[in-house]
Structure formats: structure tokens, C-alpha cells
Write a protein that holds these residues in place. Structure first.
Motif, PDB file in Angstrom:
ATOM      1  N   PHE A   1      41.791  31.440  35.981  1.00  0.00           N
ATOM      2  CA  PHE A   1      41.750  32.258  37.189  1.00  0.00           C
ATOM      3  C   PHE A   1      42.518  33.583  37.020  1.00  0.00           C
ATOM      4  CE2 PHE A   1      42.676  33.397  41.606  1.00  0.00           C
ATOM      5  CZ  PHE A   1      41.387  33.379  42.095  1.00  0.00           C
ATOM      6  N   ASP A   2      43.754  33.492  36.506  1.00  0.00           N
ATOM      7  CA  ASP A   2      44.569  34.714  36.368  1.00  0.00           C
ATOM      8  C   ASP A   2      43.993  35.666  35.320  1.00  0.00           C
ATOM      9  OD1 ASP A   2      46.254  33.863  38.315  1.00  0.00           O
ATOM     10  OD2 ASP A   2      47.761  33.038  36.948  1.00  0.00           O
TER      11      ASP A   2
ATOM     12  N   LEU B   1      41.038  37.493  36.785  1.00  0.00           N
ATOM     13  CA  LEU B   1      41.396  38.574  37.723  1.00  0.00           C
ATOM     14  C   LEU B   1      41.872  39.801  36.965  1.00  0.00           C
ATOM     15  CD1 LEU B   1      43.359  37.026  40.724  1.00  0.00           C
ATOM     16  CD2 LEU B   1      40.983  37.784  40.620  1.00  0.00           C
TER      17      LEU B   1
ATOM     18  N   SER C   1      39.957  43.306  37.088  1.00  0.00           N
ATOM     19  CA  SER C   1      40.642  44.471  37.671  1.00  0.00           C
ATOM     20  C   SER C   1      40.571  45.658  36.714  1.00  0.00           C
ATOM     21  CB  SER C   1      42.119  44.196  37.931  1.00  0.00           C
ATOM     22  OG  SER C   1      42.243  43.022  38.625  1.00  0.00           O
TER      23      SER C   1
ATOM     24  N   HIS D   1      35.447  32.168  39.630  1.00  0.00           N
ATOM     25  CA  HIS D   1      35.886  33.550  39.875  1.00  0.00           C
ATOM     26  C   HIS D   1      35.004  34.308  40.874  1.00  0.00           C
ATOM     27  CE1 HIS D   1      38.622  33.442  36.439  1.00  0.00           C
ATOM     28  NE2 HIS D   1      37.647  32.998  35.693  1.00  0.00           N
TER      29      HIS D   1
ATOM     30  N   GLU E   1      34.050  34.277  44.016  1.00  0.00           N
ATOM     31  CA  GLU E   1      34.480  34.744  45.341  1.00  0.00           C
ATOM     32  C   GLU E   1      35.596  35.778  45.222  1.00  0.00           C
ATOM     33  OE1 GLU E   1      36.874  34.316  49.129  1.00  0.00           O
ATOM     34  OE2 GLU E   1      37.463  33.845  47.105  1.00  0.00           O
ATOM     35  N   ALA E   2      36.592  35.503  44.362  1.00  0.00           N
ATOM     36  CA  ALA E   2      37.735  36.421  44.229  1.00  0.00           C
ATOM     37  C   ALA E   2      37.283  37.779  43.701  1.00  0.00           C
ATOM     38  CB  ALA E   2      38.783  35.815  43.312  1.00  0.00           C
ATOM     39  N   LEU E   3      36.384  37.759  42.730  1.00  0.00           N
ATOM     40  CA  LEU E   3      35.939  39.040  42.164  1.00  0.00           C
ATOM     41  C   LEU E   3      35.090  39.818  43.167  1.00  0.00           C
ATOM     42  CD1 LEU E   3      37.162  37.997  39.580  1.00  0.00           C
ATOM     43  CD2 LEU E   3      35.082  38.616  38.372  1.00  0.00           C
TER      44      LEU E   3
ATOM     45  N   ARG F   1      35.328  39.700  46.315  1.00  0.00           N
ATOM     46  CA  ARG F   1      36.213  40.198  47.363  1.00  0.00           C
ATOM     47  C   ARG F   1      37.041  41.399  46.880  1.00  0.00           C
ATOM     48  NH1 ARG F   1      40.007  36.768  50.745  1.00  0.00           N
ATOM     49  NH2 ARG F   1      39.110  34.991  49.698  1.00  0.00           N
ATOM     50  N   ARG F   2      37.471  41.358  45.608  1.00  0.00           N
ATOM     51  CA  ARG F   2      38.348  42.431  45.111  1.00  0.00           C
ATOM     52  C   ARG F   2      37.576  43.630  44.578  1.00  0.00           C
ATOM     53  NH1 ARG F   2      43.748  39.672  42.997  1.00  0.00           N
ATOM     54  NH2 ARG F   2      43.662  37.954  44.454  1.00  0.00           N
TER      55      ARG F   2
ATOM     56  N   THR G   1      29.455  33.644  48.142  1.00  0.00           N
ATOM     57  CA  THR G   1      30.653  34.236  47.515  1.00  0.00           C
ATOM     58  C   THR G   1      30.603  35.760  47.502  1.00  0.00           C
ATOM     59  OG1 THR G   1      29.730  34.365  45.267  1.00  0.00           O
ATOM     60  CG2 THR G   1      30.805  32.287  45.884  1.00  0.00           C
TER      61      THR G   1
END
Ligand code: PEP
Length: 257
Positions: free
Chosen positions: A16-17, A20, A24, A49, A51-53, A55-56, A90
Motif C-alpha cells: 500500500f505505501d 502511494l 504520487s 490501490h 480507491e486510494a489512487l 481519490r488522490r 473506486t
């Protein structure tokens, strides 16, 4: 004018980290350095990843997120599967379908891939449909017939309107992860044959508007020559998409083509 696309297939890499961090870096650099509005920069991370990607991701039409696979079913008792509707929720916009690793290790066949394409389209997700031959088929001089059959089996049940948004990725299996890329002549010959096959089924206008990507050991050193070919509209990138600088260098080669 056809959309030029660079898509990074992370495969089963990055927790996950790490995901991100990589995303980024790509968002930041692509935002600053890829200025051609006709280029899409897509990242296809593992499901965790998405949903997080999404969203960001900066609000920027050049950038998009893709899944690497979806279930051939809409919902239900399919333990471990992820549906197209879940992927849609997502914020992802594309799905890679028919990657040779899924065909080889999960025995996905043309009928299943046709179902996956249907699932994706029902959710208004754009399939990035992969096709490509093994070395034995290239050596037997029948790669074009082989790839045409893969496309016909999984896609030609679609009507023209449904087919139109699709993206095709030609990925010769002998070039994936091997460091041995197709020559630009081999890539152009196959891409032109794919476009011709699509033109025969759906007409010249739809075929002429389709983005056809090359994949297989594409890197910053060979990208420019591949992207200079008339029918190569970008790349599906595996290994080199795991390093933001390499991925961006390939995106810049596409921008310059
Ligand atoms: C891929 O697996 O889609 C791919 C193109 O991999 P690589 O770039 O590592 O050959």
C-alpha cells in the motif's frame, strides 16, 4: 486524432505505501511534464490501490486509473473475485482484460474474456484488451492470424457503438518481461493488421480512431522508435512502470512522437 496512451501495468508489485509513493511521483511529474491534452497517462495497480489512487489523483483528464482484471460475473458467490461494478465504485476508468499472464496462469479463454469485456462495458469502464502471440507462433509465421482470432473471439460480438471506446494492446508474449522487444517493423506490421481487421468488421472510421498500444519490454531507450510508427499509439508498460522516472521518460517519448 487518436488518443495517445501510456499505461503502466504494475502487476503484483507494491504494497500500500509503496504504491502511494510511486503513484504520487507519477501524478506530480505527469502533471508538470505531460502537457499534450491528447495523451492519457494510466496506472494499473493491484486492486488494493484503486480507491486510494483514484481519490488522490489530481483533477486532470490526462491521468486515469485502471484495474488489471475483473470477474466475468456481475456479483455473487465467487470468492476472491472483484466485479466490474466494484472497480467502477473506486473511481477507476479502465480495465486491462486478457493479459497473457492471466490467459496462461488462469487459463482465461476467448469466451470468458468476452464476458469480462461485457461486464466492463456495462459499467462504462474502458477495456484495454491484450492480445499477442507466443514465440512458436511467430516462428511459424502465423502471428497475424493468431492475434486476429484472439480479437474476433473476445470482441467481435460487440456492436459498433460498444466497440468504439475500446483500447487494444498488442503484446507479443516473447517480448513481455524478457528484455527482447519487437522491432519497430514487427510492431507496425501487427498494429496495421489489427487496424485492418477492425476496419473490415466495424469500418474505417472506427478502426482509424482506435488507440492500439504496444507492450513488451518497452523502455526509455526503445520507446521513441516504437512510438514513431504510424499505427503505434502508445504503450502498455510492465517493468519500466515501476520506476516513476522511467515511466515518465516513456510518456515523454510518446509526447514527442
Ligand atoms: C506487460 O506485462 O504488460 C508488459 C508489457 O511487461 P514488460 O514491459 O515488463 O515487458
Amino acid at each position: 486524432m487518436r488518443t495517445k496512451i501510456i499505461a503502466g501495468n504494475w502487476k503484483m508489485n507494491n504494497d500500500f505505501d509503496a504504491g502511494l509513493k510511486l503513484a504520487s511521483e507519477v501524478f506530480y511529474m505527469a502533471n508538470d511534464e505531460i502537457l499534450n491534452p491528447n495523451i492519457k497517462v494510466i496506472m494499473a495497480p493491484p486492486f488494493i490501490h484503486l480507491e486510494a489512487l483514484s481519490r488522490r489523483k489530481p483533477i486532470n483528464h490526462k491521468l486515469a486509473i485502471a484495474a488489471q482484471n475483473c470477474s466475468e460475473h456481475s456479483h455473487g458467490a465467487y470468492t476472491g473475485e472483484v466485479s466490474a461494478a466494484m472497480i467502477k465504485s473506486t473511481g477507476a476508468e479502465y480495465i486491462i482484460i486478457g493479459h497473457s499472464e492471466r490467459r496462461a496462469y488462469h487459463h482465461e479463454n476467448g469466451e470468458q474474456l468476452a464476458n469480462k469485456v461485457n461486464q466492463a462495458l456495462q459499467q462504462e469502464l474502458i477495456p484495454i484488451f491484450c492480445c499477442g502471440e507466443e514465440l512458436s507462433i511467430r516462428e511459424a509465421n502465423t502471428p497475424i492470424d493468431f492475434v486476429k482470432k484472439q480479437i474476433e473471439e473476445a470482441l467481435f460480438h460487440l456492436d459498433a457503438e460498444s466497440f468504439k471506446p475500446l483500447v487494444i494492446a498488442y503484446e507479443p508474449i516473447w517480448a513481455i518481461g524478457t528484455g527482447k522487444t519487437a522491432s519497430s517493423t514487427q510492431a507496425q506490421e501487427m498494429h496495421a493488421a489489427i487496424r485492418d481487421c477492425i476496419a473490415q468488421k466495424y469500418g474505417k472510421e472506427i478502426a482509424g480512431g482506435m488507440s492500439i498500444l504496444y507492450g513488451g519490454s518497452c523502455n526509455p531507450g526503445n520507446a521513441s522508435e516504437l512510438f514513431a510508427q504510424a499505427d503505434v499509439d502508445g504503450g502498455l508498460i510492465g517493468g519500466a512502470s515501476l520506476k516513476s522516472r522511467d515511466f515518465l521518460a516513456i510518456a515523454k517519448a510518446l509526447q514527442a512522437s
